[in-house]
Design a protein around this motif. Structure first.
Motif, short mmCIF file in Angstrom:
data_model
loop_
_atom_site.label_atom_id
_atom_site.label_comp_id
_atom_site.label_asym_id
_atom_site.label_seq_id
_atom_site.Cartn_x
_atom_site.Cartn_y
_atom_site.Cartn_z
N ARG A 91 32.10 37.62 43.39
CA ARG A 91 31.30 36.62 42.68
C ARG A 91 30.02 36.35 43.45
NH1 ARG A 91 35.15 31.55 41.65
NH2 ARG A 91 33.10 30.62 41.31
N VAL A 92 28.94 36.23 42.73
CA VAL A 92 27.63 36.00 43.36
C VAL A 92 27.36 34.50 43.45
CG1 VAL A 92 25.15 36.40 43.19
CG2 VAL A 92 26.76 38.20 42.51
N ASP A 276 33.83 29.76 55.47
CA ASP A 276 34.18 30.51 56.69
C ASP A 276 32.94 31.16 57.29
OD1 ASP A 276 36.81 29.81 56.43
OD2 ASP A 276 37.46 31.72 55.58
N ASN A 277 32.09 31.69 56.43
CA ASN A 277 30.88 32.35 56.92
C ASN A 277 29.87 31.35 57.47
OD1 ASN A 277 30.79 35.43 56.48
ND2 ASN A 277 31.75 34.68 54.61
N ARG A 649 31.42 38.19 56.76
CA ARG A 649 32.65 38.88 56.34
C ARG A 649 32.93 38.47 54.90
NH1 ARG A 649 33.19 37.26 61.58
NH2 ARG A 649 33.80 38.84 63.10
N ARG A 650 32.75 39.40 54.00
CA ARG A 650 32.87 39.06 52.58
C ARG A 650 33.80 40.04 51.87
NH1 ARG A 650 29.90 34.88 51.74
NH2 ARG A 650 28.03 34.53 53.01
N GLU A 651 34.77 39.47 51.17
CA GLU A 651 35.68 40.27 50.36
C GLU A 651 35.51 39.97 48.88
OE1 GLU A 651 39.70 39.86 51.63
OE2 GLU A 651 39.29 40.46 53.69
N ILE A 652 35.29 38.69 48.55
CA ILE A 652 35.19 38.34 47.13
C ILE A 652 33.89 37.61 46.80
CG2 ILE A 652 37.69 38.21 46.85
CD1 ILE A 652 37.36 35.15 46.83
N SER A 653 33.07 37.35 47.80
CA SER A 653 31.82 36.63 47.55
C SER A 653 30.63 37.50 47.91
CB SER A 653 31.77 35.32 48.35
OG SER A 653 31.74 35.58 49.74
N GLU A 654 29.53 37.22 47.26
CA GLU A 654 28.27 37.91 47.55
C GLU A 654 27.15 36.88 47.49
OE1 GLU A 654 25.51 41.38 45.52
OE2 GLU A 654 27.69 41.48 45.28
N LEU A 655 26.31 36.89 48.48
CA LEU A 655 25.26 35.88 48.58
C LEU A 655 23.92 36.43 48.10
CD1 LEU A 655 26.11 33.14 49.69
CD2 LEU A 655 24.79 33.62 51.75
N LYS A 656 23.32 35.69 47.21
CA LYS A 656 21.95 36.00 46.79
C LYS A 656 21.06 34.91 47.37
CE LYS A 656 18.99 36.36 42.71
NZ LYS A 656 18.92 36.21 41.23
#
Length: 663
Positions: A91-92, A276-277, A649-656
C-alpha cells in the motif's frame, strides 16, 4: 569483480526544517551509511515530540497486532507455498512529514485501539473466570471422595481446618508428628488416592500456627474450599452449567475478535510498519549535528548512486542544501564500509563470503574465485549425476518461485543450482548415476574413473586440487600486500609459500618427466629460506619453535583437501549399500505378488533421496570449511567493515514522498 564497490563520502548541510524530508528520502533510498558528525563540542540532534510518539505507537501497535493475530485462523503452509510464495501487495502512503503521519496514526488508533482493548479485557476476564470454575470443579471432584458436606470443611471461630494433598509415603510420619505435638487436640481424616493422600486436619484455633508449620514441613498442598453448602458431588453440575455459560460468552468474544481481525489486522500491520520505520529513523538522529537554523550529516555511499542522491535531495529542498562529495582519504581507508560488487550470475555467492566477513576496502573480494571453487568442491564431494539432477530441480523451482523477492532462499537456491551443475558434470565423469545402479542393472556406463576402485587416484587428484587452491590464495595475498605497500610481508609471508608450493609441484612432475633435481630443490629451498626469515622477523626467538609448527600447519591444511576424496567415496559407498539392499529384496515374492519389486522401489527411491540430502549437507559444510579455514587463511582477513545503509524495511508499505509546499 575482485574489488568492493567504490565508495565516496557525502557531507551535507541544509536548513533545519528540511531535516525530516532529507532523512526520509535517504531512508527510503537505502544507499547511504550514516556516520556521526565528527565535530567536537557541537550540539547533536535528538528526536522531537513526534518521533517519540512514533516510537510509542510502534510498541502499542505491536501489542495490538499480536492480539488480533490470535483471532486469525491458523495459516496453512504447503510445499507449493514454500516454493512459490505469494508476493504481498504494498500500500502506498503519501508522506508529507512526520507530523502528518503521526496524526494519521493517532486518528486510526483512536478508532481501533478502544475496540481491541475492550475485547482483550473481556477475553482476559472470561478466561480468568473459566480457569477459576475449572479449579473449583477439580476441587469438588477431589472432595467428593470424603463424603462430607462442604460447609463442614470451612474453618470457624474456634476450629482450624486444613484440607490438602500430600505424598502418600509421607503421610504416616506427618500424622505421627501431629499426634506428638497436639495429642488428642487434633482430628485427622484420611483418603488414599493412588500415590497421594487427601487429608482433613482439624484442631483448635489456638494451635493454627503450630499446625501450619508442621504441614509445610511435609510438603502439604492446601486445597481451597469453595464457599458453598451441600455435598461436593451435588455441586459439580451447577459449576458445569456455569462453565458452559462462560464458554458461550468466550465464543461470542472470540467471534467479535475475529471480526475485528478481519477488519483491522492488515491496517494495523500497515501502520505499524510505518511507525517501525520512523522509530528506526529516530535512532539515527543523534548522528546529526544541528544549530538553531541548520542541520548537518555525513555518510558513505556507493559512487554509482551519487548523482541520483544529490539530485533527489536538491529537488526536495529546492536547492537549499550544501553537498560535498569526496573520495576517502588515506587515513580513512580502515573506516570505509565495504559493499561487495560482482556480476549478477555470481552475486549470490557474496552471502557465503559475508558469512565469514567482508574484505577491507583495500583488499580483494574473494567471491569470484569462491563462486567457482565452492561449486566445484561441492560437485566433487557429491559426485553423482542423478543426485545433482534432483538437487538442481529443487533449486531451480526455488529460484523461480522466489525470483521476485530475491530473499535468502533465492540466494541459497542459486548457489545450490550452480553446485548441482558441477555435481552432474563430475557425476558423469565418474560414471555415477544413483551410484552403480546402472551397472547393476546391466548397462555399460562410460566413465573416466571409478571412485571406489581408483580411490588412490582420486586422492592424488584431491591433493593436487588442494595445492592449486592454496597456491591461488598465496598469490592473491602477495598481490594485496604488494599493492598496499607491504612489500616485505608480500615476499616473506606470501612469496615464500608460493615458492614452496611450486617446489612441491616440480618434485611431483619430476616423477613423470625428466626434470633436473636442482630445479625443484632450488625453488623449494628459496621458499624455505624466505619462510624461515619471515618467521624470525615476525616472532623473534619464538620462531625456533614456530618454524616446525607453522610448516606442518601448512601440511595439515593441504592434507585437509583429502576430504574431497573421502566424501566422494562416502557418496558412492552409501549409494552402493542402497543398491545392494534393493538387489537383495528385488526378487522376493509372496505367491504371485511381486512384493520385492514394490518394497525395492520404495527402498530405492527413499534411500537415494535420503542419500542425496545427507551427502549434500556434508558437501555444503565441508566445501565451506575448505574455504573458511584453509583457503581464506592464506590471504583473507575478513575484517572489513560491512556496509550497513540507513535503509527502510518495507514488506507491505511503500512511501511516496511529497515535496514540501511553498517552495
Amino acid at each position: 569483480m575482485f574489488k568492493p564497490e567504490e565508495m565516496v563520502k557525502i557531507e551535507l548541510i541544509s536548513l533545519a526544517r528540511y531535516r525530516d524530508i532529507i532523512m526520509t528520502y535517504l531512508h527510503e533510498r537505502g544507499v547511504v551509511q550514516l556516520e556521526e558528525v565528527p565535530i567536537e563540542d557541537i550540539q547533536h540532534d535528538a528526536p522531537n515530540e513526534y518521533y517519540r510518539k512514533a516510537t510509542s505507537y510502534s510498541i502499542t501497535m505491536g501489542r495490538l497486532v499480536d492480539t488480533l493475530k490470535g483471532f486469525l485462523p491458523p495459516r496453512k503452509t504447503s510445499i507449493k507455498e514454500f516454493i512459490f510464495p505469494k508476493e504481498r501487495e504494498k500500500r502506498v502512503y503519501t508522506y508529507r512529514g512526520i507530523e502528518d503521519l503521526v496524526k494519521d496514526v493517532e486518528k486510526f488508533l483512536s478508532e481501533v485501539e478502544p475496540k481491541i482493548r475492550e475485547v482483550e479485557t473481556q477475553l482476559t476476564a472470561i478466561n480468568n473466570r473459566i480457569a477459576n470454575i475449572r479449579e473449583i470443579i477439580n476441587t469438588l471432584e477431589l472432595l467428593s471422595s470424603l463424603n462430607i458436606e462442604i460447609e463442614y470443611l470451612i474453618p470457624g471461630s474456634f476450629l482450624a481446618i486444613e484440607v490438602g494433598k500430600i505424598e502418600r509415603e509421607r503421610v504416616e510420619k506427618l500424622i505421627g508428628e501431629l499426634k506428638n505435638e497436639l495429642g488428642d487436640k487434633v482430628f485427622i481424616l484420611r483418603r488414599d488416592l493412588g500415590t497421594i493422600s487427601l487429608l482433613v486436619v482439624v484442631t483448635l484455633k489456638e494451635f493454627q500456627g503450630k499446625l501450619t508449620s508442621i504441614l509445610a514441613k511435609y510438603g502439604f498442598e492446601k486445597v481451597e474450599i469453595p464457599r458453598e453448602r451441600g455435598h461436593p458431588r451435588e455441586l459439580i453440575p451447577k459449576y458445569n452449567e456455569l462453565l458452559k455459560e462462560e464458554m458461550k460468552k468466550l465464543e461470542e468474544i472470540r467471534k467479535k475478535g475475529r471480526e475485528f481481525a478481519e477488519k483491522y489486522y492488515e491496517d494495523l500491520v500497515f501502520y505499524k510498519e510505518l511507525m517501525d520505520n520512523e522509530r528506526d529513523k529516530a535512532n539515527y538522529l543523534s548522528y546529526l549535528a544541528r544549530t538553531e537554523l541548520t542541520v548537518a550529516l555525513v555518510g558513505w555511499l556507493p559512487k554509482k548512486n551519487v548523482e541520483e542522491v544529490v539530485e533527489g535531495i536538491k529537488n526536495l529542498t529546492g536547492g537549499k542544501v550544501y553537498i560535498n562529495i569526496r573520495e576517502p582519504e588515506p587515513n580513512e581507508i580502515e573506516e570505509v564500509p565495504v559493499k561487495l560488487k560482482n556480476p549478477e550470475f555470481i552475486s549470490q555467492f557474496e552471502m557465503l563470503t559475508e558469512m565469514y566477513g567482508v574484505p577491507k576496502y583495500n583488499e580483494l573480494d574473494p567471491t569470484p574465485i569462491l563462486a567457482f571453487t565452492y561449486s566445484f568442491f561441492f560437485g566433487f564431494m557429491l559426485t553423482d549425476f542423478m543426485y545433482g539432477l534432483l538437487l538442481g530441480i529443487v533449486s531451480a523451482l526455488l529460484v523461480k518461485g522466489h525470483s521476485k523477492m530475491k530473499d535468502g532462499t533465492w540466494k541459497f537456491a542459486k548457489i545450490m543450482l550452480w553446485s548441482s551443475v558441477f555435481t552432474m558434470l563430475l557425476g558423469a565423469l565418474f560414471g555415477s548415476y544413483f551410484g552403480n545402479a546402472l551397472d547393476m542393472a546391466g548397462f555399460k556406463v562410460p566413465r573416466i574413473m571409478d571412485a571406489m576402485e581408483e580411490a588412490l587416484t582420486v586422492l592424488i587428484i584431491a591433493l593436487a586440487i588442494g595445492l592449486g587452491h592454496l597456491f591461488t590464495g598465496y598469490v592473491l595475498g602477495f598481490i594485496v600486500k604488494w599493492k598496499n605497500g607491504d612489500k616485505v610481508g608480500a615476499i616473506l609471508d606470501q612469496l615464500s609459500w608460493i615458492l614452496i608450493i611450486l617446489g612441491v609441484t616440480l618434485f611431483a612432475i619430476s616423477s613423470r618427466i625428466d626434470l633436473p633435481k636442482l630445479a625443484w630443490m632450488s625453488v623449494f629451498g628459496a621458499g624455505a629460506v624466505l619462510f624461515i626469515i619471515g618467521e624470525f622477523k615476525n616472532n623473534g626467538l619464538m620462531a625456533l619453535l614456530l618454524v616446525i609448527s607453522d610448516f606442518f600447519g601448512f601440511v595439515g591444511n593441504w592434507l585437509s583437501y583429502a576430504r574431497l576424496m573421502a566424501l566422494a567415496l562416502a557418496t558412492a559407498g552409501i549409494a552402493l549399500v542402497i543398491n545392494i539392499m534393493v538387489q537383495m529384496i528385488w526378487g522376493f515374492k509372496i505367491g504371485p505378488i511381486p512384493l520385492g519389486i514394490i518394497v525395492g522401489a520404495i527402498v530405492f527411491i527413499g534411500g537415494h533421496i535420503f542419500s542425496t540430502a545427507i551427502n549434500a549437507l556434508g558437501a555444503f559444510v565441508h566445501a565451506l570449511r575448505l574455504h573458511y579455514v584453509e583457503f581464506f587463511g592464506t590471504f583473507y582477513s575478513g575484517e572489513g567493515r560491512r556496509f550497513e545503509p540507513f535503509a527502510a524495511r518495507r514488506e507491505i508499505s511503500e512511501l511516496k514522498i511529497e515535496k514540501p509546499g511553498g517552495e
